[in-house]
Design a protein around this motif. Structure first.
Motif, PDB file in Angstrom:
ATOM      1  N   GLY A 159       0.866  -1.268   0.045  1.00  0.00           N
ATOM      2  CA  GLY A 159      -0.078   0.006   0.008  1.00  0.00           C
ATOM      3  C   GLY A 159       0.914   1.398  -0.031  1.00  0.00           C
ATOM      4  N   ALA A 160       0.409   2.157  -0.873  1.00  0.00           N
ATOM      5  CA  ALA A 160       1.301   3.721  -0.790  1.00  0.00           C
ATOM      6  C   ALA A 160       0.160   4.673  -0.773  1.00  0.00           C
ATOM      7  CB  ALA A 160       2.107   3.572  -1.935  1.00  0.00           C
ATOM      8  N   THR A 161       0.744   5.917  -0.129  1.00  0.00           N
ATOM      9  CA  THR A 161      -0.214   6.925  -0.252  1.00  0.00           C
ATOM     10  C   THR A 161       1.104   8.164  -0.209  1.00  0.00           C
ATOM     11  OG1 THR A 161      -0.084   7.149   2.339  1.00  0.00           O
ATOM     12  CG2 THR A 161      -2.009   6.361   1.034  1.00  0.00           C
ATOM     13  N   ILE A 162       0.787   9.323  -1.004  1.00  0.00           N
ATOM     14  CA  ILE A 162       1.361  10.460  -0.941  1.00  0.00           C
ATOM     15  C   ILE A 162       0.491  11.403  -0.179  1.00  0.00           C
ATOM     16  CG2 ILE A 162       2.350  12.364  -2.272  1.00  0.00           C
ATOM     17  CD1 ILE A 162       3.119  10.042  -4.489  1.00  0.00           C
ATOM     18  N   VAL A 163       1.123  12.102   0.796  1.00  0.00           N
ATOM     19  CA  VAL A 163       0.144  13.159   1.605  1.00  0.00           C
ATOM     20  C   VAL A 163       0.780  14.479   1.355  1.00  0.00           C
ATOM     21  CG1 VAL A 163      -0.326  11.403   3.022  1.00  0.00           C
ATOM     22  CG2 VAL A 163       1.797  12.982   3.696  1.00  0.00           C
ATOM     23  N   ASP A 164       0.316  15.469   1.695  1.00  0.00           N
ATOM     24  CA  ASP A 164       0.574  17.005   1.632  1.00  0.00           C
ATOM     25  C   ASP A 164       1.206  17.260   3.184  1.00  0.00           C
ATOM     26  OD1 ASP A 164      -1.361  17.379   3.470  1.00  0.00           O
ATOM     27  OD2 ASP A 164      -2.741  18.625   1.954  1.00  0.00           O
ATOM     28  N   GLY A 165       1.698  18.435   3.014  1.00  0.00           N
ATOM     29  CA  GLY A 165       2.345  18.832   4.329  1.00  0.00           C
ATOM     30  C   GLY A 165       1.431  19.090   5.740  1.00  0.00           C
ATOM     31  N   ASP A 166       0.259  18.695   5.446  1.00  0.00           N
ATOM     32  CA  ASP A 166      -0.780  18.546   6.657  1.00  0.00           C
ATOM     33  C   ASP A 166      -1.087  17.076   6.895  1.00  0.00           C
ATOM     34  OD1 ASP A 166      -0.785  21.387   7.101  1.00  0.00           O
ATOM     35  OD2 ASP A 166      -2.181  21.601   5.579  1.00  0.00           O
ATOM     36  N   ASP A 167      -0.479  16.161   6.032  1.00  0.00           N
ATOM     37  CA  ASP A 167      -0.789  14.742   6.088  1.00  0.00           C
ATOM     38  C   ASP A 167      -2.033  14.484   5.528  1.00  0.00           C
ATOM     39  OD1 ASP A 167       1.788  14.213   7.532  1.00  0.00           O
ATOM     40  OD2 ASP A 167       1.115  14.472   9.551  1.00  0.00           O
ATOM     41  N   ARG A 168      -2.662  15.120   4.548  1.00  0.00           N
ATOM     42  CA  ARG A 168      -3.611  14.871   3.986  1.00  0.00           C
ATOM     43  C   ARG A 168      -3.333  14.031   2.660  1.00  0.00           C
ATOM     44  NH1 ARG A 168      -7.949  16.847   6.545  1.00  0.00           N
ATOM     45  NH2 ARG A 168      -7.603  18.746   7.754  1.00  0.00           N
ATOM     46  N   ILE A 169      -3.988  12.945   2.597  1.00  0.00           N
ATOM     47  CA  ILE A 169      -3.813  12.202   1.467  1.00  0.00           C
ATOM     48  C   ILE A 169      -4.013  12.836   0.152  1.00  0.00           C
ATOM     49  CG2 ILE A 169      -4.507   9.956   0.136  1.00  0.00           C
ATOM     50  CD1 ILE A 169      -5.151   8.912   2.728  1.00  0.00           C
ATOM     51  N   ILE A 170      -3.023  12.830  -1.156  1.00  0.00           N
ATOM     52  CA  ILE A 170      -3.070  13.473  -2.178  1.00  0.00           C
ATOM     53  C   ILE A 170      -3.648  12.146  -3.332  1.00  0.00           C
ATOM     54  CG2 ILE A 170      -1.769  14.455  -4.010  1.00  0.00           C
ATOM     55  CD1 ILE A 170      -0.087  15.817  -2.011  1.00  0.00           C
ATOM     56  N   VAL A 171      -2.934  10.999  -3.033  1.00  0.00           N
ATOM     57  CA  VAL A 171      -3.222  10.060  -3.961  1.00  0.00           C
ATOM     58  C   VAL A 171      -3.017   8.690  -3.157  1.00  0.00           C
ATOM     59  CG1 VAL A 171      -0.886   9.959  -4.951  1.00  0.00           C
ATOM     60  CG2 VAL A 171      -2.660   9.195  -6.264  1.00  0.00           C
ATOM     61  N   ALA A 172      -3.698   7.613  -3.642  1.00  0.00           N
ATOM     62  CA  ALA A 172      -3.229   6.440  -2.840  1.00  0.00           C
ATOM     63  C   ALA A 172      -3.453   5.280  -3.906  1.00  0.00           C
ATOM     64  CB  ALA A 172      -4.467   6.086  -1.782  1.00  0.00           C
ATOM     65  N   ASN A 173      -2.973   4.134  -3.793  1.00  0.00           N
ATOM     66  CA  ASN A 173      -2.963   2.961  -5.011  1.00  0.00           C
ATOM     67  C   ASN A 173      -4.049   1.840  -4.336  1.00  0.00           C
ATOM     68  OD1 ASN A 173      -1.570   1.592  -3.008  1.00  0.00           O
ATOM     69  ND2 ASN A 173       0.296   1.033  -4.025  1.00  0.00           N
ATOM     70  N   ASP A 174      -4.214   1.058  -5.266  1.00  0.00           N
ATOM     71  CA  ASP A 174      -5.209   0.055  -4.898  1.00  0.00           C
ATOM     72  C   ASP A 174      -4.826  -0.893  -3.811  1.00  0.00           C
ATOM     73  OD1 ASP A 174      -6.761   0.964  -7.141  1.00  0.00           O
ATOM     74  OD2 ASP A 174      -6.079  -0.575  -8.412  1.00  0.00           O
ATOM     75  N   ALA A 175      -3.510  -0.958  -3.798  1.00  0.00           N
ATOM     76  CA  ALA A 175      -3.197  -1.913  -2.633  1.00  0.00           C
ATOM     77  C   ALA A 175      -3.486  -1.194  -1.284  1.00  0.00           C
ATOM     78  CB  ALA A 175      -1.661  -2.490  -2.563  1.00  0.00           C
ATOM     79  N   PHE A 176      -3.222   0.140  -1.345  1.00  0.00           N
ATOM     80  CA  PHE A 176      -3.646   0.707   0.314  1.00  0.00           C
ATOM     81  C   PHE A 176      -5.226   0.555   0.435  1.00  0.00           C
ATOM     82  CE2 PHE A 176      -5.351   4.799   2.051  1.00  0.00           C
ATOM     83  CZ  PHE A 176      -4.525   4.789   3.203  1.00  0.00           C
ATOM     84  N   ARG A 177      -5.773   0.865  -0.815  1.00  0.00           N
ATOM     85  CA  ARG A 177      -7.360   0.591  -0.319  1.00  0.00           C
ATOM     86  C   ARG A 177      -7.735  -0.971  -0.013  1.00  0.00           C
ATOM     87  NH1 ARG A 177     -10.954   4.253  -2.688  1.00  0.00           N
ATOM     88  NH2 ARG A 177      -9.783   6.017  -3.895  1.00  0.00           N
ATOM     89  N   GLN A 178      -7.257  -1.897  -0.314  1.00  0.00           N
ATOM     90  CA  GLN A 178      -7.367  -3.244   0.006  1.00  0.00           C
ATOM     91  C   GLN A 178      -7.056  -3.453   1.588  1.00  0.00           C
ATOM     92  OE1 GLN A 178      -5.350  -5.762  -2.875  1.00  0.00           O
ATOM     93  NE2 GLN A 178      -6.667  -4.878  -4.660  1.00  0.00           N
TER      94      GLN A 178
END
Length: 438
Positions: free
Chosen positions: A143-162
């Motif tokens: 699972g992988a996510t990218i977050v902004d400076g406030d730790d809010r998710i910008i994008v996530a992959n399908d493995a993260f959702r699972q």
């Protein structure tokens, strides 16, 4: 070890902050770069100040208002990192990205070092830098996510959702990890106590932390931030390893309990539940070795062979259990050891100040026997009595001699008619070894 002023100045020239703490986690010395990185300490830190107080100012300046109620937990976790850190980690503080290292000192303390990773030449346009990363996420097995400076998710992959049970059409952009976890649990209260830990874990690069999901599932999260504050988080399923670890801990605890039970069994008389002779003699040897004052009572049920012969061993065993119950119910002094020494013989060992009440306790045992309605065990059973041998001595002591003296006193009580207490002479201490001269 105290860092010299020269070394502090040298680290300042290299742009490295330094602060030394002793083995008691108290501040010893620091340099100017340390205060530049952590301005909240300016004018407040002092020699001898606890590291926990350093952390309290650090978190008071860095935590969000909603996180402040959990500041004590953050401090405790920070102290644990300080004591156990073996690898550098990175975090953001005051708009600056810092790498923190910790080195043990020969004196038992630790030296913490901080280096700024802010390099303006590395700053690139966010769009150009992140678009290839966005595209790459779908090829990452974890699972992988990218977050902004406030730790809010910008994008996530399908493995993260699972990993977090999120539907494919569920919109998660703009949410934080603790919000995703609260949804997984279906209960905001479950996450409330863990929110500060989760958010603190997101700030430290290279320092994985674990989060729990319903059903005994676990995820490990590893963070990495860019100089602009953009973060990339890798989420791995560690449920299998975690369960194996928990099962190992449970097995170790079960083994510990089993060993404790075996030790107890090896020290216990199976019929009465009192200590057995081996344990009693070990306690006697230990107390004698400490050269304390000791009193010993040996209690023997009079004519007990006749009880077995006339009423049978079932009644005899019931009598022995009742004897143990009678003695155990008496107000024995603290530290008294009671044991079944074998057959119908019982022992009471009273160390230190308790030894003064040994004769009173002996008479209390006789009184309990006189008042007991023995016929309840068998209609024709009446008037069981005991003979008691008593010996008391001060250190240095010979445990075997003390026991032998009390045993002699018991047989004096038997010869003088039974149902009585006799006191033996104080046993002599072993003579000190004589030095030979040639």
């Amino acid at each position: 070890m105290i860092l010299s002023r020269y070394l502090h100045d040298s680290l300042d020239m290299l742009g490295i902050g330094a602060c030394e703490y002793d083995a008691e986690l108290r501040a010893v010395s620091w340099n100017s770069a340390f205060l530049r990185f952590f301005p909240e300490h300016e004018g407040h830190i002092r020699v001898g100040e606890a590291y926990a107080d350093n952390l309290r100012r650090f978190y008071a300046a860095g935590l969000e208002p909603g996180e402040l109620p959990d500041i004590e937990r953050c401090i405790a976790e920070g102290v644990a990192r300080h004591l156990n850190q073996t690898q550098p980690f990175e975090f953001l503080h005051g708009g600056r990205r810092l790498r923190a290292s910790s080195l043990p000192s020969p004196s038992g303390g630790r030296v913490r070092l901080w280096q700024s990773l802010d390099r303006r030449a590395e700053v690139v346009a966010l769009t150009d830098a992140m678009l290839p990363v966005f595209e790459a996420l779908r090829f990452i097995p974890d699972g992988a996510t990218i977050v902004d400076g406030d730790d809010r998710i910008i994008v996530a992959n399908d493995a993260f959702r699972q990993l977090y049970d999120l539907a494919e059409n569920r919109v998660i952009v703009g949410e934080k990890l603790d919000q995703v976890l609260a949804e997984a649990w279906g209960d905001e209260a479950v996450i409330a106590d863990r929110r500060a830990t989760i958010r603190a874990g997101l700030r430290y690069d290279g320092a994985p932390f674990e989060v729990e999901l319903p059903g005994g599932r676990w995820r490990r999260v590893l963070s990495r931030h860019s100089v602009e504050g953009i973060g990339c988080f890798i989420h791995a399923d560690i449920t299998s390893g975690k369960r194996q670890h928990i099962e190992l801990l449970q097995a170790q605890e079960a083994l510990h309990r089993a060993n404790a039970d075996l030790r107890l069994l090896s020290q216990t008389d199976a019929l009465t539940g009192l200590a057995n002779r081996r344990h009693f003699m070990n306690v006697l040897a230990g107390e004698a070795a400490r050269a304390q004052k000791l009193a010993l009572l040996i209690v023997d049920v009079d004519h007990f062979k006749g009880v077995n012969d006339q009423f049978g061993h079932v009644v005899g065993d019931a009598c022995l259990k009742k004897v143990a119950s009678l003695i155990g119910a008496l107000p024995v002094p603290q530290g008294c050891t009671i044991a079944r020494l074998g057959g119908e013989e019982f022992g009471l060992l009273l160390p230190g100040p308790a030894s003064e009440t040994a004769l009173l306790l002996a008479e209390a045992v006789r009184g309990a026997f006189a008042q007991e309605p023995w016929h309840r065990l068998s209609p024709r059973l009446h008037g069981l009595t005991v003979s008691i041998g008593h010996c008391c001595a001060g250190g240095p002591l010979d445990g075997d001699a003390l026991y032998a003296s009390a045993d002699d006193a018991l047989y004096v009580a038997k010869r003088r008619g039974r149902d009585r207490v006799e006191t033996a002479a104080v046993p002599l201490a072993p003579a000190p070894a004589q030095l030979r001269t040639g």
